[in-house]
Design a protein around this motif. Structure first.
Motif, PDB file in Angstrom:
ATOM      1  N   LYS A 154       0.841  -1.214   0.000  1.00  0.00           N
ATOM      2  CA  LYS A 154       0.000   0.000   0.000  1.00  0.00           C
ATOM      3  C   LYS A 154       0.871   1.258   0.000  1.00  0.00           C
ATOM      4  O   LYS A 154       0.409   2.365   0.272  1.00  0.00           O
ATOM      5  N   THR A 155       2.150   1.075  -0.298  1.00  0.00           N
ATOM      6  CA  THR A 155       3.085   2.196  -0.426  1.00  0.00           C
ATOM      7  C   THR A 155       3.783   2.063  -1.779  1.00  0.00           C
ATOM      8  O   THR A 155       3.482   1.140  -2.544  1.00  0.00           O
ATOM      9  N   GLY A 156       4.745   2.956  -2.020  1.00  0.00           N
ATOM     10  CA  GLY A 156       5.464   2.899  -3.302  1.00  0.00           C
ATOM     11  C   GLY A 156       6.521   1.811  -3.376  1.00  0.00           C
ATOM     12  O   GLY A 156       7.147   1.630  -4.422  1.00  0.00           O
ATOM     13  N   GLY A 157       6.781   1.103  -2.278  1.00  0.00           N
ATOM     14  CA  GLY A 157       7.823   0.065  -2.288  1.00  0.00           C
ATOM     15  C   GLY A 157       9.217   0.664  -2.146  1.00  0.00           C
ATOM     16  O   GLY A 157       9.376   1.828  -1.764  1.00  0.00           O
ATOM     17  N   LEU A 158      10.221  -0.132  -2.454  1.00  0.00           N
ATOM     18  CA  LEU A 158      11.617   0.298  -2.309  1.00  0.00           C
ATOM     19  C   LEU A 158      12.281   0.428  -3.680  1.00  0.00           C
ATOM     20  O   LEU A 158      11.951  -0.315  -4.605  1.00  0.00           O
ATOM     21  N   LEU A 159      13.240   1.354  -3.741  1.00  0.00           N
ATOM     22  CA  LEU A 159      14.018   1.514  -4.971  1.00  0.00           C
ATOM     23  C   LEU A 159      14.845   0.245  -5.218  1.00  0.00           C
ATOM     24  O   LEU A 159      15.562  -0.209  -4.318  1.00  0.00           O
ATOM     25  N   ARG A 160      14.715  -0.293  -6.398  1.00  0.00           N
ATOM     26  CA  ARG A 160      15.508  -1.489  -6.737  1.00  0.00           C
ATOM     27  C   ARG A 160      15.685  -1.539  -8.245  1.00  0.00           C
ATOM     28  O   ARG A 160      14.711  -1.560  -8.991  1.00  0.00           O
ATOM     29  N   GLU A 161      16.916  -1.547  -8.689  1.00  0.00           N
ATOM     30  CA  GLU A 161      17.180  -1.578 -10.122  1.00  0.00           C
ATOM     31  C   GLU A 161      16.875  -2.964 -10.682  1.00  0.00           C
ATOM     32  O   GLU A 161      16.992  -3.965  -9.961  1.00  0.00           O
ATOM     33  N   ARG A 162      16.547  -2.996 -11.962  1.00  0.00           N
ATOM     34  CA  ARG A 162      16.307  -4.275 -12.631  1.00  0.00           C
ATOM     35  C   ARG A 162      17.586  -5.123 -12.583  1.00  0.00           C
ATOM     36  O   ARG A 162      18.671  -4.618 -12.847  1.00  0.00           O
ATOM     37  N   GLY A 163      17.448  -6.373 -12.230  1.00  0.00           N
ATOM     38  CA  GLY A 163      18.604  -7.280 -12.237  1.00  0.00           C
ATOM     39  C   GLY A 163      19.507  -7.155 -11.024  1.00  0.00           C
ATOM     40  O   GLY A 163      20.518  -7.851 -10.927  1.00  0.00           O
ATOM     41  N   SER A 283      21.602   4.082   2.058  1.00  0.00           N
ATOM     42  CA  SER A 283      22.466   2.945   2.406  1.00  0.00           C
ATOM     43  C   SER A 283      21.677   1.904   3.206  1.00  0.00           C
ATOM     44  O   SER A 283      21.937   0.700   3.123  1.00  0.00           O
ATOM     45  N   TRP A 284      20.697   2.373   3.948  1.00  0.00           N
ATOM     46  CA  TRP A 284      19.814   1.478   4.712  1.00  0.00           C
ATOM     47  C   TRP A 284      19.055   0.532   3.757  1.00  0.00           C
ATOM     48  O   TRP A 284      18.996  -0.684   3.981  1.00  0.00           O
ATOM     49  N   VAL A 285      18.535   1.100   2.680  1.00  0.00           N
ATOM     50  CA  VAL A 285      17.817   0.274   1.697  1.00  0.00           C
ATOM     51  C   VAL A 285      18.794  -0.663   0.977  1.00  0.00           C
ATOM     52  O   VAL A 285      18.510  -1.839   0.764  1.00  0.00           O
ATOM     53  N   ARG A 286      19.961  -0.129   0.656  1.00  0.00           N
ATOM     54  CA  ARG A 286      20.942  -0.983  -0.047  1.00  0.00           C
ATOM     55  C   ARG A 286      21.351  -2.157   0.818  1.00  0.00           C
ATOM     56  O   ARG A 286      21.626  -3.253   0.325  1.00  0.00           O
ATOM     57  N   ALA A 287      21.431  -1.947   2.133  1.00  0.00           N
ATOM     58  CA  ALA A 287      21.790  -3.049   3.041  1.00  0.00           C
ATOM     59  C   ALA A 287      20.690  -4.108   3.026  1.00  0.00           C
ATOM     60  O   ALA A 287      20.967  -5.302   3.145  1.00  0.00           O
ATOM     61  N   GLN A 288      19.449  -3.677   2.838  1.00  0.00           N
ATOM     62  CA  GLN A 288      18.361  -4.652   2.773  1.00  0.00           C
ATOM     63  C   GLN A 288      18.481  -5.490   1.505  1.00  0.00           C
ATOM     64  O   GLN A 288      18.268  -6.696   1.524  1.00  0.00           O
ATOM     65  N   TRP A 289      18.902  -4.849   0.405  1.00  0.00           N
ATOM     66  CA  TRP A 289      19.082  -5.610  -0.841  1.00  0.00           C
ATOM     67  C   TRP A 289      20.383  -6.412  -0.848  1.00  0.00           C
ATOM     68  O   TRP A 289      20.619  -7.186  -1.776  1.00  0.00           O
ATOM     69  N   ALA A 290      21.227  -6.206   0.153  1.00  0.00           N
ATOM     70  CA  ALA A 290      22.445  -7.026   0.244  1.00  0.00           C
ATOM     71  C   ALA A 290      22.119  -8.390   0.851  1.00  0.00           C
ATOM     72  O   ALA A 290      22.910  -9.329   0.755  1.00  0.00           O
ATOM     73  N   ALA A 291      20.940  -8.482   1.483  1.00  0.00           N
ATOM     74  CA  ALA A 291      20.498  -9.736   2.110  1.00  0.00           C
ATOM     75  C   ALA A 291      21.513 -10.271   3.114  1.00  0.00           C
ATOM     76  O   ALA A 291      21.755 -11.473   3.211  1.00  0.00           O
ATOM     77  N   ARG A 292      22.113  -9.369   3.837  1.00  0.00           N
ATOM     78  CA  ARG A 292      23.059  -9.739   4.908  1.00  0.00           C
ATOM     79  C   ARG A 292      22.622  -9.019   6.177  1.00  0.00           C
ATOM     80  O   ARG A 292      21.933  -7.982   6.110  1.00  0.00           O
ATOM     81  N   PRO A 293      23.050  -9.503   7.342  1.00  0.00           N
ATOM     82  CA  PRO A 293      22.697  -8.811   8.588  1.00  0.00           C
ATOM     83  C   PRO A 293      23.189  -7.360   8.577  1.00  0.00           C
ATOM     84  O   PRO A 293      24.288  -7.085   8.069  1.00  0.00           O
ATOM     85  N   PHE A 294      22.366  -6.474   9.093  1.00  0.00           N
ATOM     86  CA  PHE A 294      22.789  -5.073   9.144  1.00  0.00           C
ATOM     87  C   PHE A 294      22.254  -4.384  10.391  1.00  0.00           C
ATOM     88  O   PHE A 294      21.313  -4.860  11.029  1.00  0.00           O
ATOM     89  N   LEU A 295      22.874  -3.252  10.666  1.00  0.00           N
ATOM     90  CA  LEU A 295      22.478  -2.410  11.796  1.00  0.00           C
ATOM     91  C   LEU A 295      22.241  -1.021  11.225  1.00  0.00           C
ATOM     92  O   LEU A 295      23.042  -0.528  10.429  1.00  0.00           O
ATOM     93  N   TRP A 296      21.163  -0.379  11.653  1.00  0.00           N
ATOM     94  CA  TRP A 296      20.792   0.926  11.079  1.00  0.00           C
ATOM     95  C   TRP A 296      21.046   2.048  12.073  1.00  0.00           C
ATOM     96  O   TRP A 296      20.550   1.995  13.205  1.00  0.00           O
ATOM     97  N   HIS A 297      21.818   3.056  11.627  1.00  0.00           N
ATOM     98  CA  HIS A 297      21.946   4.292  12.398  1.00  0.00           C
ATOM     99  C   HIS A 297      21.027   5.302  11.733  1.00  0.00           C
ATOM    100  O   HIS A 297      21.290   5.761  10.620  1.00  0.00           O
ATOM    101  N   ILE A 298      19.949   5.635  12.418  1.00  0.00           N
ATOM    102  CA  ILE A 298      18.930   6.483  11.825  1.00  0.00           C
ATOM    103  C   ILE A 298      19.347   7.949  11.900  1.00  0.00           C
ATOM    104  O   ILE A 298      20.035   8.366  12.838  1.00  0.00           O
ATOM    105  N   TYR A 299      18.914   8.726  10.891  1.00  0.00           N
ATOM    106  CA  TYR A 299      19.205  10.172  10.856  1.00  0.00           C
ATOM    107  C   TYR A 299      18.471  10.841  12.022  1.00  0.00           C
ATOM    108  O   TYR A 299      17.259  10.690  12.160  1.00  0.00           O
TER     109      TYR A 299
END
Ligand SMILES: Cc1cn([C@H]2C[C@H](O)[C@@H](COP(=O)(O)OP(=O)(O)O[C@H]3O[C@@H](C)[C@H](O)[C@@H](O)[C@H]3O)O2)c(=O)[nH]c1=O
Length: 382
Positions: A154-163, A283-299
């Motif tokens: 119900k939102t615009g989703g996340l930025l993700r390039e094709r492939g 970088s937070w979104v890119r870490a999600q597309w890395a499919a690895r554990p991550f920690l987020w430092h929020i602005y």
């Protein structure tokens, strides 16, 4: 309306702070152009920040072509505008004020351009209710719509390039490619067996405490820090100027200062590391597309508003990983706690976090990619 619509699009980007504003706008611009054949003009007020994530940028040019995208320095080009200057779609990023003359020209177009306000990413519930809402111009016959990225359909989703996912899968399935990539930053064969961490955070993160815990721990850690990040803490650990190439080992921790790299290389860094510390939005979104554990430092925001946003995300993401919730709250100054207890708990959960990262990715993929979602929305308005 033909599928050819839209053919032209402008993005207005004001760099408020750091690299996320231009980072996201540049990603949007590239994807509209390369995947959808749209002629894009990117208006940006800070070419120096842009150049840090994209070295091809000429910081002196009022107008330049970068990979087929017209980049206009703003407000250099803020003159008079006519309807002929107005593209099919106008995107203002994070509510920037676009030039008044430009808005007047938009109002004279027939048909009117689609006008979107691209908002920040948040996991809070209210986002679904506000995504795609219209807002009438008080004086002119123009309507602007709010477009929210997000984590649900119900939102615009996340930025993700094709492939992107396929490219990452290939890279992560190729140990030699990962070793060659990290080798560029001085990571040798032996260090490839350590816990490899990338560190990108704001200066107030409790980095020195984490370094101490890693240093005294029994697991070898290689921490890669882009130049300029956590500068003081890195200088203190290394005992020298923290310029790219500087490195030091103390106890179980090897710290390496790496160059601030182009956006596409930064993805590879996230893909090659076992644990990523990221910040802000992109970088937070890119870490999600890395499919690895991550920690987020929020602005950080006034009155700790960001803690609400942080908790909303953790509630969705950190399902069954209490150690991640605890560590994240401490990292973001939302609770007390000792790193020497929090880190071992988090480290023990890395395999669970890896599984969760995969599961989350599948969930996010089902929402489609943001640019395609945005274009469907734009077409629905014509
Ligand atoms: C570390 C690194 C990052 N990058 C890129 C990745 C991202 O596109 C960009 C960093 O952006 P972010 O992760 O969003 O963090 P950020 O803190 O840099 O940016 C932002 O955060 C937003 C929430 C705020 O609205 C912005 O005002 C801004 O502060 O820099 C590189 O290209 N190379 C690098 O070496």
């Amino acid at each position: 309306m033909s599928l050819e619509f839209p053919r032209t699009l402008a993005i207005f980007c004001k760099v408020v702070d750091n690299y996320g504003d231009i980072g996201i706008c540049w990603r949007l611009a590239r994807q509209f152009h390369s995947e959808h054949g749209i002629a894009v003009t990117l208006w940006v007020d800070d070419l120096a920040s842009f150049r840090r994530i994209w070295p091809a940028v000429d910081t002196q040019a009022a107008l330049q072509d970068i990979g087929g995208i017209a980049v206009r320095h703003w407000p250099d080009n803020e003159g008079a505008f006519a309807p002929a200057d107005i593209p099919d779609v106008v995107i203002e990023f994070f509510g920037v004020d676009i030039p008044p003359g430009y808005i007047e020209a938009m109002a004279q177009c027939e048909p009117r351009p689609v006008w979107l306000n691209y908002e920040g990413l948040s996991a809070e519930e209210w986002v679904e209710g506000c995504h795609s809402l219209p807002s009438m111009h008080p004086r002119l016959k123009l309507t602007k719509h709010f477009f929210f990225p997000g984590f649900t359909d119900k939102t615009g989703g996340l930025l993700r390039e094709r492939g992107l996912v396929e490219e990452r899968e290939r890279f992560q399935a190729d140990p030699a490619a990962m070793a060659a990539f990290l080798g560029r930053f001085g990571v040798g064969a032996e260090e490839m067996h350590s816990l490899k961490v990338s560190l990108f955070c704001y200066p107030h993160a409790p980095v020195a405490e984490l370094f101490q815990v890693w240093q005294q721990g029994s697991t070898k850690v290689t921490c890669l820090v882009p130049e300029g990040v956590a500068r003081e803490q890195v200088r203190a650990f290394i005992g020298a100027e923290p310029n790219a190439g500087a490195a030091a080992t103390q106890g179980a921790l090897t710290l390496r200062v790496i160059p601030f790299m182009p956006q596409t290389d930064y993805d590879r860094l996230l893909w090659a590391c076992d644990f990523n510390v990221v910040r802000g939005e992109d970088s937070w979104v890119r870490a999600q597309w890395a499919a690895r554990p991550f920690l987020w430092h929020i602005y950080p925001q006034d009155e700790n508003l960001h803690h609400v946003k942080l908790r909303a995300f953790l509630q969705k993401y950190a399902v069954n990983v209490q150690a991640l919730v605890d560590f994240s709250l401490r990292w973001n100054d939302a609770r007390e706690g000792h790193m020497d207890a929090l880190w071992p708990s988090l480290q023990a959960e890395l395999p669970t976090m890896t599984r969760r990262a995969r599961e989350w990715e599948t969930q996010m993929l089902a929402n489609g990619d943001l640019v395609s979602n945005l274009l469907s929305f734009v077409r629905s308005l014509r």
